[in-house]
Design a protein around this motif. Structure first.
Motif, PDB file in Angstrom:
ATOM      1  N   ASP A  60       0.816  -1.221   0.000  1.00 40.16           N
ATOM      2  CA  ASP A  60       0.000   0.000   0.000  1.00 40.16           C
ATOM      3  C   ASP A  60       0.854   1.278   0.000  1.00 40.16           C
ATOM      4  O   ASP A  60       0.613   2.210   0.769  1.00 40.16           O
ATOM      5  N   GLY A  61       1.892   1.280  -0.838  1.00 34.46           N
ATOM      6  CA  GLY A  61       2.726   2.474  -0.971  1.00 34.46           C
ATOM      7  C   GLY A  61       3.739   2.679   0.137  1.00 34.46           C
ATOM      8  O   GLY A  61       4.502   3.649   0.126  1.00 34.46           O
ATOM      9  N   ARG A  62       3.798   1.757   1.114  1.00 37.98           N
ATOM     10  CA  ARG A  62       4.719   1.941   2.242  1.00 37.98           C
ATOM     11  C   ARG A  62       6.100   1.335   1.974  1.00 37.98           C
ATOM     12  O   ARG A  62       7.012   1.479   2.773  1.00 37.98           O
ATOM     13  N   ALA A  63       6.224   0.593   0.879  1.00 39.92           N
ATOM     14  CA  ALA A  63       7.520  -0.009   0.499  1.00 39.92           C
ATOM     15  C   ALA A  63       7.525  -0.145  -1.016  1.00 39.92           C
ATOM     16  O   ALA A  63       6.464  -0.134  -1.657  1.00 39.92           O
ATOM     17  N   LEU A  64       8.707  -0.272  -1.586  1.00 38.34           N
ATOM     18  CA  LEU A  64       8.803  -0.543  -3.025  1.00 38.34           C
ATOM     19  C   LEU A  64       8.512  -2.024  -3.267  1.00 38.34           C
ATOM     20  O   LEU A  64       8.771  -2.869  -2.401  1.00 38.34           O
ATOM     21  N   VAL A  65       8.006  -2.331  -4.447  1.00 41.42           N
ATOM     22  CA  VAL A  65       7.776  -3.725  -4.837  1.00 41.42           C
ATOM     23  C   VAL A  65       8.776  -4.091  -5.929  1.00 41.42           C
ATOM     24  O   VAL A  65       8.873  -3.405  -6.950  1.00 41.42           O
ATOM     25  N   ALA A  66       9.526  -5.168  -5.679  1.00 41.69           N
ATOM     26  CA  ALA A  66      10.523  -5.639  -6.651  1.00 41.69           C
ATOM     27  C   ALA A  66       9.980  -6.846  -7.409  1.00 41.69           C
ATOM     28  O   ALA A  66       9.448  -7.769  -6.800  1.00 41.69           O
ATOM     29  N   GLY A  67      10.109  -6.827  -8.714  1.00 38.98           N
ATOM     30  CA  GLY A  67       9.789  -8.008  -9.522  1.00 38.98           C
ATOM     31  C   GLY A  67      10.925  -8.993  -9.361  1.00 38.98           C
ATOM     32  O   GLY A  67      12.092  -8.649  -9.565  1.00 38.98           O
ATOM     33  N   ASN A  68      10.603 -10.227  -8.976  1.00 42.00           N
ATOM     34  CA  ASN A  68      11.615 -11.205  -8.596  1.00 42.00           C
ATOM     35  C   ASN A  68      11.789 -12.272  -9.680  1.00 42.00           C
ATOM     36  O   ASN A  68      10.814 -12.866 -10.125  1.00 42.00           O
ATOM     37  N   MET A  69      13.042 -12.500 -10.100  1.00 44.05           N
ATOM     38  CA  MET A  69      13.363 -13.516 -11.097  1.00 44.05           C
ATOM     39  C   MET A  69      14.505 -14.370 -10.555  1.00 44.05           C
ATOM     40  O   MET A  69      15.261 -13.918  -9.699  1.00 44.05           O
ATOM     41  N   THR A  70      14.633 -15.595 -11.074  1.00 42.28           N
ATOM     42  CA  THR A  70      15.688 -16.461 -10.528  1.00 42.28           C
ATOM     43  C   THR A  70      16.330 -17.339 -11.604  1.00 42.28           C
ATOM     44  O   THR A  70      15.955 -17.282 -12.784  1.00 42.28           O
ATOM     45  N   THR A  71      17.245 -18.181 -11.150  1.00 47.04           N
ATOM     46  CA  THR A  71      17.901 -19.136 -12.045  1.00 47.04           C
ATOM     47  C   THR A  71      16.870 -20.068 -12.675  1.00 47.04           C
ATOM     48  O   THR A  71      15.873 -20.416 -12.050  1.00 47.04           O
ATOM     49  N   LEU A  72      17.139 -20.479 -13.890  1.00 52.77           N
ATOM     50  CA  LEU A  72      16.248 -21.442 -14.556  1.00 52.77           C
ATOM     51  C   LEU A  72      16.700 -22.867 -14.260  1.00 52.77           C
ATOM     52  O   LEU A  72      16.030 -23.828 -14.620  1.00 52.77           O
ATOM     53  N   GLY A  73      17.877 -22.987 -13.623  1.00 42.92           N
ATOM     54  CA  GLY A  73      18.365 -24.307 -13.230  1.00 42.92           C
ATOM     55  C   GLY A  73      18.716 -25.215 -14.393  1.00 42.92           C
ATOM     56  O   GLY A  73      18.729 -26.432 -14.266  1.00 42.92           O
ATOM     57  N   ARG A  74      19.007 -24.614 -15.540  1.00 43.97           N
ATOM     58  CA  ARG A  74      19.311 -25.419 -16.731  1.00 43.97           C
ATOM     59  C   ARG A  74      20.684 -25.033 -17.280  1.00 43.97           C
ATOM     60  O   ARG A  74      20.946 -23.866 -17.532  1.00 43.97           O
ATOM     61  N   THR A  75      21.541 -26.019 -17.462  1.00 44.12           N
ATOM     62  CA  THR A  75      22.878 -25.713 -18.000  1.00 44.12           C
ATOM     63  C   THR A  75      22.935 -25.943 -19.509  1.00 44.12           C
ATOM     64  O   THR A  75      23.936 -25.649 -20.148  1.00 44.12           O
ATOM     65  N   ASP A  76      21.848 -26.475 -20.058  1.00 45.11           N
ATOM     66  CA  ASP A  76      21.875 -26.869 -21.475  1.00 45.11           C
ATOM     67  C   ASP A  76      21.297 -25.806 -22.413  1.00 45.11           C
ATOM     68  O   ASP A  76      21.219 -26.018 -23.619  1.00 45.11           O
ATOM     69  N   MET A  77      20.903 -24.657 -21.884  1.00 45.58           N
ATOM     70  CA  MET A  77      20.239 -23.661 -22.728  1.00 45.58           C
ATOM     71  C   MET A  77      21.231 -22.690 -23.353  1.00 45.58           C
ATOM     72  O   MET A  77      22.199 -22.293 -22.719  1.00 45.58           O
ATOM     73  N   THR A  78      20.965 -22.299 -24.585  1.00 49.34           N
ATOM     74  CA  THR A  78      21.826 -21.315 -25.240  1.00 49.34           C
ATOM     75  C   THR A  78      21.576 -19.943 -24.631  1.00 49.34           C
ATOM     76  O   THR A  78      20.528 -19.703 -24.025  1.00 49.34           O
ATOM     77  N   TYR A  79      22.524 -19.047 -24.846  1.00 45.65           N
ATOM     78  CA  TYR A  79      22.377 -17.691 -24.328  1.00 45.65           C
ATOM     79  C   TYR A  79      21.107 -17.035 -24.883  1.00 45.65           C
ATOM     80  O   TYR A  79      20.349 -16.391 -24.150  1.00 45.65           O
ATOM     81  N   ASP A  80      20.862 -17.216 -26.165  1.00 48.36           N
ATOM     82  CA  ASP A  80      19.684 -16.594 -26.798  1.00 48.36           C
ATOM     83  C   ASP A  80      18.383 -17.113 -26.210  1.00 48.36           C
ATOM     84  O   ASP A  80      17.420 -16.367 -26.059  1.00 48.36           O
TER      85      ASP A  80
END
Length: 281
Positions: free
Chosen positions: A95-115
């Motif tokens: 309710d405007g008393r703090a900022l809200v951060a959009g949270n993202m994390t690791t996909l846990g995959r080592t096989d994915m290309t950068y793109d």
């Protein structure tokens, strides 16, 4: 507003989300985003308590609301809708008393290309920025390639501040093997607004690291550790070794070592943030 907060001194983040949802009855292995949307009062009450305890930035519960994780629950076509609804819940709670951060994390995959990584992160970053978050947080990252893709994706879709924190091994390396010092220097050069650590083993292991980084990084340092080391019981539930008072004392050491954006990860709750506030203000 984030930039103003940085100039004024320490910024208090929130504590854990996942471990508190499990305590509130979310079954292990459930899709947390789906569970939260069915039980919105649980997350909103938690976030209100964080703000009352002193959190100036609250993370929206969008941690795994990306196409890769959501596809495990057949929800991959709802990335935008789910992120939007979860951000709205957080905005209502603070309710405007703090900022809200959009949270993202690791996909846990080592096989994915950068793109491919870039494409996944762009989709979620776009959804979060359109939902009106105040900043973006990329956390619990385990490889430099992924972190670079996530930061680049954020910069491609919006002009919001971007924070990034890694989970690290006891040897001060990323789980993918790179040096934490090299990784953070690279991300600083890409324009990250704050860098540091979350999760990992606990606050007592971060102090020396934060101290070393304080002399090499020019951006603010994030420290959001667990409540010590967990012990897993026979039901698979983690119990953390550090109580709120001890956590607050340890966080004071991290602040003195040079971390200026401070919060708690797994095993922490509003009492821990209150103890943190009491120990650094």
């Amino acid at each position: 507003e984030f930039k103003t907060m940085i100039d004024k001194g320490p910024i208090l983040l929130d504590g854990a989300t996942g471990s508190n949802l499990l305590k509130a009855g979310m079954p292990m292995g459930d899709c947390s985003e789906k569970w939260i949307l069915k039980h919105p009062s649980v997350i909103q009450n938690l976030q209100k308590q964080y703000v009352e305890a002193g959190s100036q930035i609250v993370y929206a519960p969008t941690f795994t609301a990306n196409r890769i994780y959501l596809s495990k629950h057949f929800l991959e076509d709802q990335v935008t809708a789910i992120n939007t609804r979860l951000v709205t819940l957080s905005q209502e709670a603070v309710d405007g008393r703090a900022l809200v951060a959009g949270n993202m994390t690791t996909l846990g995959r080592t096989d994915m290309t950068y793109d491919h990584l870039l494409e996944i992160y762009k989709e979620q970053a776009q959804a979060l920025s359109m939902a009106g978050v105040d900043l973006l947080v990329i956390e619990t990252m385990i490889s430099l390639k992924e972190a670079i893709a996530a930061i680049e994706a954020c910069h491609m879709v919006c002009f919001l501040p971007v924070m990034c924190s890694f989970s690290i091994t006891a040897n001060d390396t990323l789980y993918s093997g790179e040096s934490i010092f090299d990784a953070l220097a690279k991300l600083e050069s890409l324009g990250a607004d704050a860098l540091g650590f979350n999760c990992s083993s606990g606050s007592e292991y971060m102090e020396k690291l934060v101290s070393s980084l304080a002399s090499t990084l020019t951006v603010p340092i994030i420290a959001k550790p667990n409540a010590g080391l967990p012990v897993i019981d026979d039901k698979g539930i983690a119990h953390y070794s550090m109580d709120a008072k001890t956590f607050g004392l340890h966080m004071n050491l991290l602040w003195k070592a040079g971390a200026t954006i401070l919060g708690g990860c797994c095993g922490t709750d509003p009492d821990y943030i209150r103890a943190l506030r009491e120990n650094i203000v």
